[in-house]
Design a protein around this motif. Structure first.
Motif, PDB file in Angstrom:
ATOM      1  N   UNK A  35     -40.874  79.413   0.467  1.00 49.23           N
ATOM      2  CA  UNK A  35     -39.424  79.195   0.401  1.00 49.23           C
ATOM      3  C   UNK A  35     -38.763  80.388  -0.285  1.00 49.23           C
ATOM      4  N   UNK A  36     -37.497  80.597   0.075  1.00 45.76           N
ATOM      5  CA  UNK A  36     -36.698  81.651  -0.552  1.00 45.76           C
ATOM      6  C   UNK A  36     -35.693  80.984  -1.485  1.00 45.76           C
ATOM      7  N   UNK A  37     -34.703  81.694  -1.923  1.00 47.72           N
ATOM      8  CA  UNK A  37     -33.745  81.160  -2.901  1.00 47.72           C
ATOM      9  C   UNK A  37     -32.992  79.937  -2.405  1.00 47.72           C
ATOM     10  N   UNK A  38     -32.834  79.815  -1.077  1.00 45.86           N
ATOM     11  CA  UNK A  38     -32.086  78.686  -0.533  1.00 45.86           C
ATOM     12  C   UNK A  38     -32.944  77.438  -0.317  1.00 45.86           C
ATOM     13  N   UNK A  39     -34.216  77.489  -0.758  1.00 50.86           N
ATOM     14  CA  UNK A  39     -35.150  76.364  -0.635  1.00 50.86           C
ATOM     15  C   UNK A  39     -35.443  75.957   0.809  1.00 50.86           C
ATOM     16  N   UNK A  40     -35.203  76.865   1.745  1.00 45.22           N
ATOM     17  CA  UNK A  40     -35.518  76.576   3.147  1.00 45.22           C
ATOM     18  C   UNK A  40     -36.957  77.008   3.432  1.00 45.22           C
ATOM     19  N   UNK A  41     -37.826  76.070   3.833  1.00 40.26           N
ATOM     20  CA  UNK A  41     -39.227  76.438   4.087  1.00 40.26           C
ATOM     21  C   UNK A  41     -39.353  77.362   5.283  1.00 40.26           C
ATOM     22  N   UNK A  42     -40.255  78.305   5.192  1.00 41.38           N
ATOM     23  CA  UNK A  42     -40.515  79.228   6.297  1.00 41.38           C
ATOM     24  C   UNK A  42     -41.978  79.627   6.267  1.00 41.38           C
ATOM     25  N   UNK A  43     -42.455  80.162   7.375  1.00 43.49           N
ATOM     26  CA  UNK A  43     -43.845  80.621   7.439  1.00 43.49           C
ATOM     27  C   UNK A  43     -43.881  82.134   7.575  1.00 43.49           C
ATOM     28  N   UNK A  44     -45.020  82.732   7.220  1.00 46.48           N
ATOM     29  CA  UNK A  44     -45.182  84.180   7.381  1.00 46.48           C
ATOM     30  C   UNK A  44     -45.130  84.527   8.860  1.00 46.48           C
ATOM     31  N   UNK A  45     -44.600  85.678   9.185  1.00 44.51           N
ATOM     32  CA  UNK A  45     -44.625  86.140  10.564  1.00 44.51           C
ATOM     33  C   UNK A  45     -46.074  86.418  10.956  1.00 44.51           C
ATOM     34  N   UNK A  46     -46.348  86.348  12.259  1.00 48.36           N
ATOM     35  CA  UNK A  46     -47.711  86.551  12.749  1.00 48.36           C
ATOM     36  C   UNK A  46     -48.251  87.919  12.347  1.00 48.36           C
ATOM     37  N   UNK A  47     -47.413  88.949  12.470  1.00 44.25           N
ATOM     38  CA  UNK A  47     -47.844  90.305  12.111  1.00 44.25           C
ATOM     39  C   UNK A  47     -48.167  90.406  10.634  1.00 44.25           C
ATOM     40  N   UNK A  48     -47.360  89.754   9.816  1.00 40.72           N
ATOM     41  CA  UNK A  48     -47.571  89.816   8.377  1.00 40.72           C
ATOM     42  C   UNK A  48     -48.862  89.114   7.984  1.00 40.72           C
ATOM     43  N   UNK A  49     -49.130  87.983   8.642  1.00 42.01           N
ATOM     44  CA  UNK A  49     -50.363  87.235   8.362  1.00 42.01           C
ATOM     45  C   UNK A  49     -51.579  88.089   8.689  1.00 42.01           C
ATOM     46  N   UNK A  50     -51.554  88.763   9.837  1.00 42.24           N
ATOM     47  CA  UNK A  50     -52.690  89.605  10.231  1.00 42.24           C
ATOM     48  C   UNK A  50     -52.915  90.735   9.241  1.00 42.24           C
ATOM     49  N   UNK A  51     -51.827  91.294   8.720  1.00 38.46           N
ATOM     50  CA  UNK A  51     -51.951  92.370   7.738  1.00 38.46           C
ATOM     51  C   UNK A  51     -52.483  91.863   6.410  1.00 38.46           C
ATOM     52  N   UNK A  52     -52.162  90.597   6.087  1.00 37.27           N
ATOM     53  CA  UNK A  52     -52.590  90.044   4.802  1.00 37.27           C
ATOM     54  C   UNK A  52     -54.078  89.714   4.791  1.00 37.27           C
TER      55      UNK A  52
END
Length: 238
Positions: A187-204
């Motif tokens: 979540x970010x400052x607005x408390x809206x849940x989100x997931x990592x982007x596919x590209x970011x996940x692969x890099x992680x």
């Protein structure tokens, strides 16, 4: 704990502050490395295999007393909590000290574990095909075991299937072929849940989950070990 909240996605879910992405990555990566270097290290792997083998050989001989004085085989203690709770490390010594006949082979294996005379690691090989279920994996290992055995017989007809072991070890991030970060919400400052982007996940988490077949030789003489190595080299080239 200060950076985790329960937020509604499809259903209520634990979500982490976006700044914790790298910490979550490090947690899964550390888990992978611990399994690779410690939990599933080949020495621990074969010790576990040898102890399991000794327990199977002693299964019908060593009896454990459970509730109401009932006697259970080692494999039957899962049906009686009182008996199951007695399966501590002491079962190792109980087998070694037992005077009951039929435990000679089980005792021999446990003494080898004590003296670190472990089955020798011959080498490893990547599976030649993927398997989806446990039954498919078991069937595939049996195929490789038969193929390896046939190559050993060409070296020496005295080889038996009981003279070697093939273990399959899975190294992943905890979800087999899936990347666990795909299932973590942030979540970010607005408390809206989100997931990592596919590209970011692969890099992680760049390392690929993998399986490996490990070959161990029970025979202790040098000639047999060299034959086992040569047979494995031949199997890899198949």
């Amino acid at each position: 704990m200060e950076n985790v909240r329960v937020l509604p996605t499809v259903e209520s879910q634990l979500c982490f502050a976006e700044k914790e992405v790298k910490n979550m990555r490090d947690m899964f990566k550390t888990r992978y490395e611990l399994h690779e270097k410690a939990y599933k290290h080949r020495v621990g792997d074969i010790i576990e295999t040898m102890i399991a083998e000794a327990m199977c050989l002693a299964n019908d001989i060593i009896m454990i007393t459970g509730r109401n004085g009932d006697k259970f085989k080692l494999s039957e203690t899962i049906n009686d909590m009182e008996a199951y709770e007695k399966l501590t490390d002491s079962i190792f010594e109980k087998i070694l000290q037992s005077k009951k006949p039929g435990l000679e082979k089980s005792k021999d294996i446990l003494r080898k574990v004590q003296k670190r005379k472990l089955y020798k690691f011959v080498g490893k090989m990547n599976p030649k095909r993927s398997t989806k279920t446990d039954s498919e994996l078991k069937e595939y290992i049996e195929e490789e075991k038969e193929a390896y055995y046939q190559r050993l017989l060409k070296k020496d007809i005295s080889w038996k299937k009981d003279d070697f072991i093939i273990n399959c070890v899975s190294l992943d991030y905890g979800m087999e072929d899936e990347n666990p970060l795909n299932h973590v919400c942030f979540y970010m400052d607005n408390d809206v849940p989100t997931r990592c982007s596919k590209d970011k996940v692969l890099n992680l988490l760049p390392e690929s989950p993998r399986k490996e077949l490990r070959f161990f030789c029970k025979r202790e003489d040098k000639t047999s070990f060299e034959q086992a190595e040569a047979a494995l080299d031949n199997l890899r080239l198949q």
